[in-house]
Design a protein around this motif. Structure first.
Motif, mmCIF file in Angstrom:
data_model
loop_
_atom_site.group_PDB
_atom_site.id
_atom_site.type_symbol
_atom_site.label_atom_id
_atom_site.label_comp_id
_atom_site.label_asym_id
_atom_site.label_seq_id
_atom_site.Cartn_x
_atom_site.Cartn_y
_atom_site.Cartn_z
ATOM 1 N N LYS A 134 78.765 90.015 49.736
ATOM 2 C CA LYS A 134 77.426 89.960 49.326
ATOM 3 C C LYS A 134 76.876 88.883 49.247
ATOM 4 N N GLY A 135 76.058 88.330 49.371
ATOM 5 C CA GLY A 135 75.388 86.569 48.810
ATOM 6 C C GLY A 135 75.584 85.745 50.007
ATOM 7 N N ASP A 136 74.859 84.617 49.920
ATOM 8 C CA ASP A 136 74.752 83.801 51.172
ATOM 9 C C ASP A 136 76.054 82.637 50.871
ATOM 10 N N VAL A 137 76.990 82.682 51.824
ATOM 11 C CA VAL A 137 77.890 81.678 52.501
ATOM 12 C C VAL A 137 77.158 80.562 53.308
ATOM 13 N N TYR A 138 78.002 79.398 53.587
ATOM 14 C CA TYR A 138 77.526 78.213 54.675
ATOM 15 C C TYR A 138 78.730 78.468 55.199
ATOM 16 N N MET A 139 79.684 79.157 54.684
ATOM 17 C CA MET A 139 80.934 78.883 55.851
ATOM 18 C C MET A 139 82.299 79.429 55.091
ATOM 19 N N LYS A 319 80.047 85.101 63.226
ATOM 20 C CA LYS A 319 78.683 85.177 62.734
ATOM 21 C C LYS A 319 78.927 86.459 61.671
ATOM 22 N N LEU A 320 78.714 86.132 60.306
ATOM 23 C CA LEU A 320 78.758 87.685 59.123
ATOM 24 C C LEU A 320 77.408 88.101 59.059
ATOM 25 N N PRO A 321 76.785 88.774 58.175
ATOM 26 C CA PRO A 321 75.572 89.214 58.055
ATOM 27 C C PRO A 321 75.051 87.927 57.353
ATOM 28 N N ASN A 322 76.015 87.370 56.446
ATOM 29 C CA ASN A 322 75.411 86.465 55.282
ATOM 30 C C ASN A 322 76.046 85.400 55.354
ATOM 31 N N GLY A 323 76.357 84.819 56.782
ATOM 32 C CA GLY A 323 76.912 83.280 57.074
ATOM 33 C C GLY A 323 77.334 82.752 58.258
#
Length: 350
Positions: A134-139, A319-323
């Motif tokens: 969980k949590g946003d990642v740029y890449m 594409k991921l749910p968080n980035g």
């Protein structure tokens, strides 16, 4: 008026002011990112551990890349497989002006709040080898870890003729890598080689745990004829030492040989393949992990964006749910291709 005293006092004051000016200049030189790395934005880099040959190689590539690419990096930290240290190191990056952060979290389920904090401060994160739950990642810079498990299964199953007993030295199951490799290996074995009995041995990526569990398993099943090591960087040495101690380390092609497939692609695995001590490994690209971690960190700090699709470096961004995740190639290495110069394990230190 005492002119001598006045001149002396003035000279002393001038000297003090000069010293203060020099100190201020020195302070500006040591703290101003532009002074040490040009006008490039500052990047924070945390290494995940130093108890693995794979991650030590990655660290060498990171250090070389920082120098050769002119990355304006803060002092590189090492969280030593401790999520508490990782969180603390990231806070230091936040407080010292990082415009992007590179990390390789070993516990992928414990960083949500840290990633949320970084996102709130608009500090993009590049996660290497592991994908935070969980949590946003740029890449995410990573290879397809499910493919690791599948390739290991297919090679082992074919080498054992679809029969036998196989020990699986699993990584930490709270890690996306450990889960991906384990799930894919289990699914492949069940579907393609149902007559092979698999013994799953969780190890938390610890070589001593792997060795102890394998020793207990061998006592119960001395006819074990296959091993899948999910991380050669931590499992190779203790596994080979244990088998040698028990007289079970027979060369490939000889009676009693235990087929061993690994993951990592470190030079020590390649040497073991050449000597017939193990049979194959899936090469995790430590060099490309470092190269593209730094590439995406610089791009993120400069505000560049990417999208899903094929890249110009033989990979695919998904594409991921968080980035987003850049899935780099990871070939199977056997005695047939172990000497190929394109494999990073043949170029360490070069």
């Amino acid at each position: 008026m005492n002119l001598a005293r006045t001149r002396s006092t003035a000279a002393a004051a001038t000297a003090v002011l000069a010293a203060l000016a020099l100190a201020a200049a020195c302070n500006r030189e040591s703290t101003d990112p532009a002074a040490s790395g040009g006008d490039k934005p500052t990047v924070g880099i945390d290494l995940p551990r130093s108890d693995s040959d794979f991650w030590n190689s990655y660290a060498q590539y990171i250090e070389k890349g920082v120098k050769s690419d002119g990355i304006n990096a803060l002092p590189i930290s090492n969280s030593q497989n401790d999520v508490t240290k990782l969180v603390a190191n990231v806070q230091v990056f936040e407080n010292t002006g990082a415009k992007a952060v590179v990390m390789a979290p070993q516990d992928t389920g414990a960083l949500a709040s840290t990633l949320d904090t970084l996102a709130s401060k608009k500090i993009p994160v590049i996660s290497v080898d592991t994908r935070p739950d969980k949590g946003d990642v740029y890449m995410v810079v990573r290879a397809d870890n499910r493919a690791y498990g599948t390739k290991a299964c297919e090679y082992l199953g074919e080498q054992r003729g679809g029969k036998g007993k196989v020990a699986e030295l699993q990584g930490a199951l709270d890690s996306i890598n450990g889960r991906d490799r384990s799930e894919a290996f289990a699914e492949c074995m069940k579907e393609k080689f149902p007559k092979i009995k698999v013994f799953e041995l969780p190890t938390d990526w610890k070589g001593d745990v792997a060795s102890a569990k394998l020793q207990s398993l061998l006592a119960q099943h001395p006819d074990l004829n296959g091993i899948y090591m999910q991380a050669g960087g931590v499992f190779l040495q203790p596994t080979l030492a244990l088998l040698e101690q028990k007289g079970l380390l027979q060369p490939a092609g000889q009676k009693g040989h235990i087929t061993i497939v690994s993951n990592d692609g470190i030079p020590q695995e390649f040497e073991a393949i050449r000597k017939g001590r193990i049979d194959a490994t899936v090469s995790q690209p430590a060099d490309l992990y470092a190269k593209y971690a730094l590439y995406y960190a610089q791009a993120a700090a400069e505000g560049k964006t990417f999208r899903a699709g094929k890249t110009d470096h033989d990979s695919t961004i998904i594409k991921l749910p968080n980035g987003l995740e850049d899935q780099l190639p990871a070939p199977l290495v056997t005695k047939d291709n172990v000497d190929e110069k394109t494999l990073w394990g043949n170029n360490v230190g070069g």
